[in-house]
Scaffold this motif. Structure first.
Motif, PDB file in Angstrom:
ATOM      1  N   GLN A  48     -10.371   6.190  16.541  1.00 41.52           N
ATOM      2  CA  GLN A  48     -10.553   7.046  15.359  1.00 41.52           C
ATOM      3  C   GLN A  48     -11.910   7.760  15.407  1.00 41.52           C
ATOM      4  O   GLN A  48     -12.030   8.908  15.002  1.00 41.52           O
ATOM      5  CB  GLN A  48     -10.438   6.215  14.075  1.00 41.52           C
ATOM      6  CG  GLN A  48      -9.022   5.726  13.796  1.00 41.52           C
ATOM      7  CD  GLN A  48      -8.891   4.952  12.478  1.00 41.52           C
ATOM      8  OE1 GLN A  48      -9.688   5.095  11.568  1.00 41.52           O
ATOM      9  NE2 GLN A  48      -7.872   4.122  12.385  1.00 41.52           N
TER      10      GLN A  48
ATOM     11  N   ARG B  96     -10.579  -0.533   9.643  1.00 40.19           N
ATOM     12  CA  ARG B  96      -9.187  -0.269  10.055  1.00 40.19           C
ATOM     13  C   ARG B  96      -8.219  -0.571   8.908  1.00 40.19           C
ATOM     14  O   ARG B  96      -7.307   0.206   8.626  1.00 40.19           O
ATOM     15  CB  ARG B  96      -8.859  -1.142  11.273  1.00 40.19           C
ATOM     16  CG  ARG B  96      -7.482  -0.933  11.816  1.00 40.19           C
ATOM     17  CD  ARG B  96      -7.236  -1.899  12.964  1.00 40.19           C
ATOM     18  NE  ARG B  96      -5.896  -1.815  13.486  1.00 40.19           N
ATOM     19  CZ  ARG B  96      -5.278  -2.836  14.076  1.00 40.19           C
ATOM     20  NH1 ARG B  96      -5.895  -3.997  14.215  1.00 40.19           N
ATOM     21  NH2 ARG B  96      -4.055  -2.702  14.525  1.00 40.19           N
TER      22      ARG B  96
ATOM     23  N   ASN C 104      -8.582   2.045   6.111  1.00 41.34           N
ATOM     24  CA  ASN C 104      -8.135   3.369   6.562  1.00 41.34           C
ATOM     25  C   ASN C 104      -6.617   3.458   6.671  1.00 41.34           C
ATOM     26  O   ASN C 104      -6.059   4.539   6.617  1.00 41.34           O
ATOM     27  CB  ASN C 104      -8.763   3.722   7.920  1.00 41.34           C
ATOM     28  CG  ASN C 104     -10.193   4.203   7.768  1.00 41.34           C
ATOM     29  OD1 ASN C 104     -10.739   4.194   6.668  1.00 41.34           O
ATOM     30  ND2 ASN C 104     -10.796   4.624   8.858  1.00 41.34           N
ATOM     31  N   MET C 105      -5.957   2.309   6.842  1.00 39.05           N
ATOM     32  CA  MET C 105      -4.498   2.384   6.985  1.00 39.05           C
ATOM     33  C   MET C 105      -3.780   2.331   5.633  1.00 39.05           C
ATOM     34  O   MET C 105      -2.584   2.580   5.546  1.00 39.05           O
ATOM     35  CB  MET C 105      -3.965   1.308   7.962  1.00 39.05           C
ATOM     36  CG  MET C 105      -3.978  -0.091   7.468  1.00 39.05           C
ATOM     37  SD  MET C 105      -3.052  -1.243   8.540  1.00 39.05           S
ATOM     38  CE  MET C 105      -3.833  -1.066  10.126  1.00 39.05           C
ATOM     39  N   HIS C 106      -4.530   2.042   4.556  1.00 39.01           N
ATOM     40  CA  HIS C 106      -3.913   2.026   3.230  1.00 39.01           C
ATOM     41  C   HIS C 106      -3.774   3.467   2.726  1.00 39.01           C
ATOM     42  O   HIS C 106      -4.703   4.260   2.879  1.00 39.01           O
ATOM     43  CB  HIS C 106      -4.792   1.206   2.267  1.00 39.01           C
ATOM     44  CG  HIS C 106      -4.152   0.994   0.938  1.00 39.01           C
ATOM     45  ND1 HIS C 106      -4.218   1.939  -0.066  1.00 39.01           N
ATOM     46  CD2 HIS C 106      -3.431  -0.045   0.445  1.00 39.01           C
ATOM     47  CE1 HIS C 106      -3.548   1.484  -1.122  1.00 39.01           C
ATOM     48  NE2 HIS C 106      -3.069   0.282  -0.830  1.00 39.01           N
ATOM     49  N   PRO C 107      -2.635   3.836   2.126  1.00 40.72           N
ATOM     50  CA  PRO C 107      -2.447   5.235   1.722  1.00 40.72           C
ATOM     51  C   PRO C 107      -3.548   5.751   0.784  1.00 40.72           C
ATOM     52  O   PRO C 107      -3.949   6.915   0.888  1.00 40.72           O
ATOM     53  CB  PRO C 107      -1.101   5.230   1.005  1.00 40.72           C
ATOM     54  CG  PRO C 107      -0.443   3.955   1.361  1.00 40.72           C
ATOM     55  CD  PRO C 107      -1.480   2.998   1.844  1.00 40.72           C
ATOM     56  N   THR C 108      -4.050   4.923  -0.117  1.00 40.48           N
ATOM     57  CA  THR C 108      -5.137   5.380  -1.005  1.00 40.48           C
ATOM     58  C   THR C 108      -6.471   5.294  -0.270  1.00 40.48           C
ATOM     59  O   THR C 108      -7.291   6.211  -0.348  1.00 40.48           O
ATOM     60  CB  THR C 108      -5.189   4.525  -2.297  1.00 40.48           C
ATOM     61  OG1 THR C 108      -3.890   4.526  -2.884  1.00 40.48           O
ATOM     62  CG2 THR C 108      -6.194   5.093  -3.287  1.00 40.48           C
TER      63      THR C 108
ATOM     64  N   ALA D 275     -11.197   7.769   4.687  1.00 43.43           N
ATOM     65  CA  ALA D 275     -11.250   7.347   6.096  1.00 43.43           C
ATOM     66  C   ALA D 275     -12.379   8.062   6.838  1.00 43.43           C
ATOM     67  O   ALA D 275     -13.095   7.459   7.635  1.00 43.43           O
ATOM     68  CB  ALA D 275      -9.913   7.607   6.774  1.00 43.43           C
ATOM     69  N   LYS D 276     -12.547   9.340   6.546  1.00 41.34           N
ATOM     70  CA  LYS D 276     -13.549  10.123   7.274  1.00 41.34           C
ATOM     71  C   LYS D 276     -14.958   9.565   7.027  1.00 41.34           C
ATOM     72  O   LYS D 276     -15.755   9.429   7.958  1.00 41.34           O
ATOM     73  CB  LYS D 276     -13.461  11.580   6.822  1.00 41.34           C
ATOM     74  CG  LYS D 276     -14.121  12.490   7.775  1.00 41.34           C
ATOM     75  CD  LYS D 276     -13.812  13.941   7.490  1.00 41.34           C
ATOM     76  CE  LYS D 276     -14.713  14.761   8.402  1.00 41.34           C
ATOM     77  NZ  LYS D 276     -15.245  15.921   7.773  1.00 41.34           N
TER      78      LYS D 276
ATOM     79  N   ARG E 183     -15.707   6.508   6.179  1.00 38.11           N
ATOM     80  CA  ARG E 183     -15.855   5.206   6.857  1.00 38.11           C
ATOM     81  C   ARG E 183     -16.133   5.404   8.342  1.00 38.11           C
ATOM     82  O   ARG E 183     -16.993   4.727   8.914  1.00 38.11           O
ATOM     83  CB  ARG E 183     -14.580   4.350   6.678  1.00 38.11           C
ATOM     84  CG  ARG E 183     -14.409   3.836   5.279  1.00 38.11           C
ATOM     85  CD  ARG E 183     -13.341   2.765   5.157  1.00 38.11           C
ATOM     86  NE  ARG E 183     -12.957   2.701   3.757  1.00 38.11           N
ATOM     87  CZ  ARG E 183     -11.929   3.348   3.226  1.00 38.11           C
ATOM     88  NH1 ARG E 183     -11.106   4.040   3.998  1.00 38.11           N
ATOM     89  NH2 ARG E 183     -11.694   3.270   1.935  1.00 38.11           N
TER      90      ARG E 183
ATOM     91  N   GLN F 124     -12.472  11.739  15.532  1.00 35.71           N
ATOM     92  CA  GLN F 124     -13.291  12.442  14.522  1.00 35.71           C
ATOM     93  C   GLN F 124     -14.427  13.230  15.193  1.00 35.71           C
ATOM     94  O   GLN F 124     -14.750  14.336  14.772  1.00 35.71           O
ATOM     95  CB  GLN F 124     -13.861  11.435  13.522  1.00 35.71           C
ATOM     96  CG  GLN F 124     -14.576  12.106  12.361  1.00 35.71           C
ATOM     97  CD  GLN F 124     -14.507  11.268  11.107  1.00 35.71           C
ATOM     98  OE1 GLN F 124     -13.432  10.811  10.711  1.00 35.71           O
ATOM     99  NE2 GLN F 124     -15.636  11.048  10.480  1.00 35.71           N
TER     100      GLN F 124
ATOM    101  N   ALA G  98      -7.029   5.712   2.742  1.00 36.44           N
ATOM    102  CA  ALA G  98      -7.128   6.748   3.788  1.00 36.44           C
ATOM    103  C   ALA G  98      -7.862   7.994   3.290  1.00 36.44           C
ATOM    104  O   ALA G  98      -8.394   8.751   4.099  1.00 36.44           O
ATOM    105  CB  ALA G  98      -5.730   7.107   4.281  1.00 36.44           C
TER     106      ALA G  98
END
Ligand code: FES
Length: 250
Positions: A238, A184, A187-191, A196-197, A199, A242, A193
């Motif tokens: 999430q 989490r 995934n919430m960090h702009p880089t 994220a997929k 993870r 997905q 993210a």
């Protein structure tokens, strides 16, 4: 020092992974502000049991002594907690000290927590950067995201949340709340993210989020008061998103 006051400590000992466990009892001189690590150090200085039998110093992990490194997690009076912040005066005696039970014992109170570190690798709990050239400033992180991310960043990978989770057992590979909370966070960090997929794919596999049975013991055992149940719910959301719509974004 209060004259003659003693601290009675019982330690579960195990010489090696193959040896049987046994208990040893120690009577230590009380001092103000003693914690469990001080007890173990005192035993190391004078490794003699309460019955007067010479023994070996107890093996255990510790480092920061201020609830930051996460290495001193053990079971104290039946509760998974950090030995460095477990104050003797707040514990019922005899103080029973055991190794975490969800990880292989190496010796005495030292356990092998590699499973957790492997799980962090599996979910890519980092932000990939190429350190070979200057990337310039990172993206701005809004104060709202910072506020949510900070509590999650306090995880010390101590393993207490795995210790108290009924889903972490020999019959499955459930990764444990700390790992999903790190997914989490990244995934919430702009880089972060950008990955994220990947993870979420990792937490949809064996031992993933689907195995959480919502016991909610983890959030009570966390020494850093991380909102672990919120993280589990968010990662579940999430993963569902997905699974249902992931193919839309390729
Ligand atoms: S010694 Fe680092 S958390 Fe206890």
């Amino acid at each position: 020092m209060a004259e003659g006051k003693q601290v009675i400590v019982k330690v579960k000992r195990q010489a090696s992974p193959k040896d049987a466990a046994r208990w040893e009892e120690f009577a230590l001189p009380w001092r103000p502000s003693m914690n469990v690590i001080i007890c173990l150090r005192d035993i190391a200085e004078h490794p003699v049991t309460r019955e007067g039998k010479q023994t070996n110093p107890v093996s255990y992990d510790s480092n920061c002594l201020e609830e930051v490194c996460g290495s001193c997690a053990m079971v104290i009076n039946g509760k998974a907690r950090m030995a460095c912040s477990a104050l003797v005066d707040q514990l019922e005696q005899p103080i029973r000290i055991e190794p975490l039970s969800k990880f292989p014992v190496i010796r005495d109170l030292t356990v092998d927590r590699q499973f957790m570190f492997d799980s962090l690798k599996r979910v890519k709990a980092w932000i990939p950067i190429d350190g070979t050239y200057n990337l310039g400033e990172g993206p701005r992180v809004s104060p709202e995201v910072q506020e949510k991310a900070y509590p999650l960043s306090r995880c010390i990978t101590c393993g207490n949340c795995l210790e108290v989770c009924p889903q972490v057992n020999e019959n499955n590979n459930f990764m444990g709340a700390a790992i999903f909370s790190q997914v989490r966070l990244f995934n919430m960090h702009p880089t972060g993210a950008m990955h994220a997929k990947e993870r979420i794919e990792a937490v949809m596999g064996d031992g993933g989020i689907e195995d959480c049975a919502n016991a909610q013991n983890c959030v009570k055992a966390c020494p850093k008061e991380i909102p672990l149940t919120e993280s589990l719910a968010e990662i579940n959301r999430q993963a569902w998103k997905q699974a249902l719509f992931g193919w839309l974004v390729g």
